[in-house]
Design an enzyme around this catalytic site. Structure first.
Site, PDB file in Angstrom:
ATOM      1  N   SER A  49       0.842  -1.248   0.049  1.00 39.58           N
ATOM      2  CA  SER A  49       0.024  -0.109   0.089  1.00 39.58           C
ATOM      3  C   SER A  49       1.041   1.150   0.008  1.00 39.58           C
ATOM      4  O   SER A  49       1.883   1.350   0.646  1.00 39.58           O
ATOM      5  CB  SER A  49      -0.868  -0.101   1.199  1.00 39.58           C
ATOM      6  N   THR A  88      -5.672   2.659  -6.759  1.00 39.57           N
ATOM      7  CA  THR A  88      -6.864   2.666  -5.874  1.00 39.57           C
ATOM      8  C   THR A  88      -7.697   3.762  -6.183  1.00 39.57           C
ATOM      9  O   THR A  88      -7.324   5.085  -5.981  1.00 39.57           O
ATOM     10  CB  THR A  88      -6.675   2.575  -4.522  1.00 39.57           C
ATOM     11  N   HIS A 146     -13.734  -2.148  -1.329  1.00 35.55           N
ATOM     12  CA  HIS A 146     -12.512  -1.880  -0.057  1.00 35.55           C
ATOM     13  C   HIS A 146     -13.179  -2.626   1.042  1.00 35.55           C
ATOM     14  O   HIS A 146     -12.997  -2.025   2.097  1.00 35.55           O
ATOM     15  CB  HIS A 146     -12.723  -0.184  -0.050  1.00 35.55           C
ATOM     16  N   ARG A 172      -8.422  -8.511   4.821  1.00 32.53           N
ATOM     17  CA  ARG A 172      -8.379  -8.877   6.337  1.00 32.53           C
ATOM     18  C   ARG A 172      -7.861 -10.370   6.884  1.00 32.53           C
ATOM     19  O   ARG A 172      -7.408 -10.320   7.778  1.00 32.53           O
ATOM     20  CB  ARG A 172      -9.773  -8.542   7.116  1.00 32.53           C
TER      21      ARG A 172
HETATM   22  C1  LIG Z   1      -6.635  -2.380   7.684  1.00 34.95           C
HETATM   23  C2  LIG Z   1      -6.879  -2.512   5.989  1.00 34.95           C
HETATM   24  C3  LIG Z   1      -6.267  -1.252   5.496  1.00 34.95           C
HETATM   25  C4  LIG Z   1      -6.354  -1.279   4.109  1.00 34.95           C
HETATM   26  N1  LIG Z   1      -5.474  -0.297   3.286  1.00 34.95           N
HETATM   27  C5  LIG Z   1      -5.638  -0.037   2.016  1.00 34.95           C
HETATM   28  C6  LIG Z   1      -4.846   0.702   1.356  1.00 34.95           C
HETATM   29  O1  LIG Z   1      -4.033   1.412   1.760  1.00 34.95           O
HETATM   30  N2  LIG Z   1      -5.043   0.753  -0.072  1.00 34.95           N
HETATM   31  C7  LIG Z   1      -6.099  -0.061  -0.803  1.00 34.95           C
HETATM   32  O2  LIG Z   1      -6.259   0.388  -1.863  1.00 34.95           O
HETATM   33  N3  LIG Z   1      -6.968  -0.775   0.012  1.00 34.95           N
HETATM   34  C8  LIG Z   1      -6.805  -0.726   1.505  1.00 34.95           C
HETATM   35  N4  LIG Z   1      -7.555  -1.841   1.906  1.00 34.95           N
HETATM   36  C9  LIG Z   1      -8.637  -2.486   1.390  1.00 34.95           C
HETATM   37  C10 LIG Z   1      -7.951  -3.677   0.965  1.00 34.95           C
HETATM   38  O3  LIG Z   1      -7.241  -3.663   0.076  1.00 34.95           O
HETATM   39  C11 LIG Z   1      -9.071  -4.703   0.377  1.00 34.95           C
HETATM   40  O4  LIG Z   1     -10.043  -4.141  -0.925  1.00 34.95           O
HETATM   41  C12 LIG Z   1     -10.267  -5.057   1.314  1.00 34.95           C
HETATM   42  O5  LIG Z   1      -9.666  -5.321   2.517  1.00 34.95           O
HETATM   43  C13 LIG Z   1     -11.028  -6.554   0.822  1.00 34.95           C
HETATM   44  O6  LIG Z   1     -11.795  -6.952   1.642  1.00 34.95           O
HETATM   45  P1  LIG Z   1     -11.568  -7.981   2.817  1.00 34.95           P
HETATM   46  O7  LIG Z   1     -10.817  -7.288   3.858  1.00 34.95           O
HETATM   47  O8  LIG Z   1     -13.066  -8.454   3.248  1.00 34.95           O
HETATM   48  O9  LIG Z   1     -10.818  -9.127   2.095  1.00 34.95           O
HETATM   49  C14 LIG Z   1      -7.398  -1.839   3.394  1.00 34.95           C
HETATM   50  C15 LIG Z   1      -8.269  -3.010   4.208  1.00 34.95           C
HETATM   51  C16 LIG Z   1      -7.942  -3.167   5.478  1.00 34.95           C
HETATM   52  C17 LIG Z   1      -8.540  -4.174   6.471  1.00 34.95           C
END
Ligand SMILES: Cc1cc2nc3c(=O)[nH]c(=O)nc-3n(C[C@H](O)[C@H](O)[C@H](O)COP(=O)(O)O)c2cc1C
Length: 396
Positions: free
Chosen positions: A111, A160, A273, A328
């Site tokens: 990220s 993103t 997301h 997650r």
């Molecule tokens: C703690 C956390 C931080 C995240 N940070 C980013 C990020 O910096 N950039 C991004 O594109 N998505 C971010 N996401 C979204 C994830 O890339 C992803 O789309 C999402 O976690 C998918 O859903 P799931 O957790 O149900 O698998 C983040 C998700 C979590 C849980």
């Protein structure tokens, strides 16, 4: 019930153990979502409505989970989604993710808001490292970040686009979660009652967003900063500037997906997301068939949001995804047991995928398609024909 890393048999096991081991502030940061968290819940529950069609006597003794995507070959059709501040769950989480990615030969997406530098992740994961870019303070600052990734040897960039503004995440607001930490009495008590996490974090230093120096006005990190100025022109410029593979993440509408393709992106990443941005967003798995229909059979589709098992991975592939990312669950596993915890969870995913392929009478990932869904939209359609969004059709 007491669990240790080698007793992780599912995402739920990892989640339960992480919940016990992590300060609430950290666990809630990982698990939390927008608003009342209905969108995040729906992402998962919608997977449960999708059924698969077993097939028998297909000789599936020789099966493979290997998957090609955008000119790269991977050991599984699974990668680690970009997540900011992973080192909050355990020291060196980003490095552990890279090690496990190498063990399974899967991609890991760093990220923009990572707690490790672009250069370090490039060294740890080599060609398996992708970089995720946010539109930052300005188009220039964002392009500079992309240049930095290119100079560090990255070949795949994930832009993103679904965070014009960080959403109101009620858990974080209640817990006083800020980045960097502010040590409120509430946080102090939370950390004091989780000494194992606190001591290891203290020993290794509090994690911070490592790709922002903070010394340069154009390169400071502000978690709540608006990214609302991003527009299609920026994507056009980025496409002109980025020589490698470009993936656009956070697309949930067919029309947007078509525009992303028109502007030259190599792949569309269907994601809401993890429900962290909009509570009333449609469940991501329902969007796959719609977006496949919009972009046609040849555009590679990546998918995430709500995936919790290898069987979920197979469902997403059968519904039109070419590759699936997990969010997650990876952080739960790291919080539960560090690198061995993540290793164990990915082993569960890998075994699950292989066993489910056997049940479906399918030998390879490329052979998955609507034929593996129940009821099958059309009995003998090939994979590349977009499936009817069954569960949507069933509701209307
Ligand atoms: C703690 C956390 C931080 C995240 N940070 C980013 C990020 O910096 N950039 C991004 O594109 N998505 C971010 N996401 C979204 C994830 O890339 C992803 O789309 C999402 O976690 C998918 O859903 P799931 O957790 O149900 O698998 C983040 C998700 C979590 C849980």
């Amino acid at each position: 019930m007491v669990l240790s890393a080698d007793q992780i048999y599912s995402t739920e096991d990892a989640r339960r153990l992480a919940q016990r081991r992590l300060p609430r502030l950290i666990f809630d940061f990982i698990e939390g979502a927008a608003g009342r968290e209905i969108g995040a819940t729906r992402n998962q529950s919608q997977f449960d409505t999708i059924m698969l069609q077993p097939r028998v006597m297909e000789d599936v003794a020789e099966r493979s989970t290997a998957t090609g995507l955008l000119g790269q070959q991977f050991g599984l059709p699974v990668g680690i989604a970009p997540m900011g501040m992973c080192n909050l769950v355990c020291p060196d989480a980003d490095r552990h993710i890279a090690e496990v990615a190498k063990a399974f030969d899967i991609p890991v997406c760093l990220s923009s808001a990572a707690s490790s530098t672009i250069e370090n992740m490039g060294d740890w994961a080599g060609p398996l490292a992708w970089f995720q870019l946010y539109f930052g303070q300005s188009a220039e600052a964002s392009l500079m970040m992309a240049d930095r990734a290119r100079d560090a040897g990255y070949e795949t960039l994930v832009l993103t686009v679904d965070v014009p503004q960080v959403s109101r995440r009620i858990r974080d607001l209640r817990n006083g979660f800020t980045m960097p930490f502010s040590m409120t009495p509430h946080a102090f008590w939370d950390f004091a009652t989780h000494p194992r996490w606190s001591l290891s974090t203290l020993r290794n230093g509090a994690p911070s967003p490592k790709n922002f120096t903070g010394t340069d006005g154009a390169n400071t990190f502000d978690r709540g900063a608006s990214r609302a100025g991003a527009n299609w022109d920026f994507l056009r410029t980025l496409r002109d500037n980025w020589p490698g593979t470009l993936i656009v993440k956070g697309v949930t509408s067919g029309e947007d997906a078509r525009q992303v393709c028109r502007l030259g992106a190599d792949a569309v990443y269907v994601s809401n997301h993890g429900g962290r941005q909009l509570d009333s967003v449609p469940p991501a798995i329902d969007l796959l068939a719609i977006i496949r229909e919009a972009v046609g059979p040849d555009v590679p589709l990546l998918f995430d949001s709500g995936v919790r098992s290898g069987e979920d991975v197979v469902k997403a592939l059968a519904l039109g995804a070419d590759f699936v990312m997990i969010g997650r669950p990876a952080l739960y596993a790291l919080g539960a047991g560090g690198a061995p915890g993540l290793m164990q969870l990915l082993t569960c995913f890998a075994e699950d995928i292989s066993v489910v392929l056997a049940q479906l009478g399918v030998r390879s990932i490329a052979d998955l398609g609507p034929r593996s869904l129940f009821p099958s939209p059309v009995a003998d359609q090939t994979r590349r024909q977009a499936p009817t969004p069954l569960h949507i059709a069933a509701k209307t």
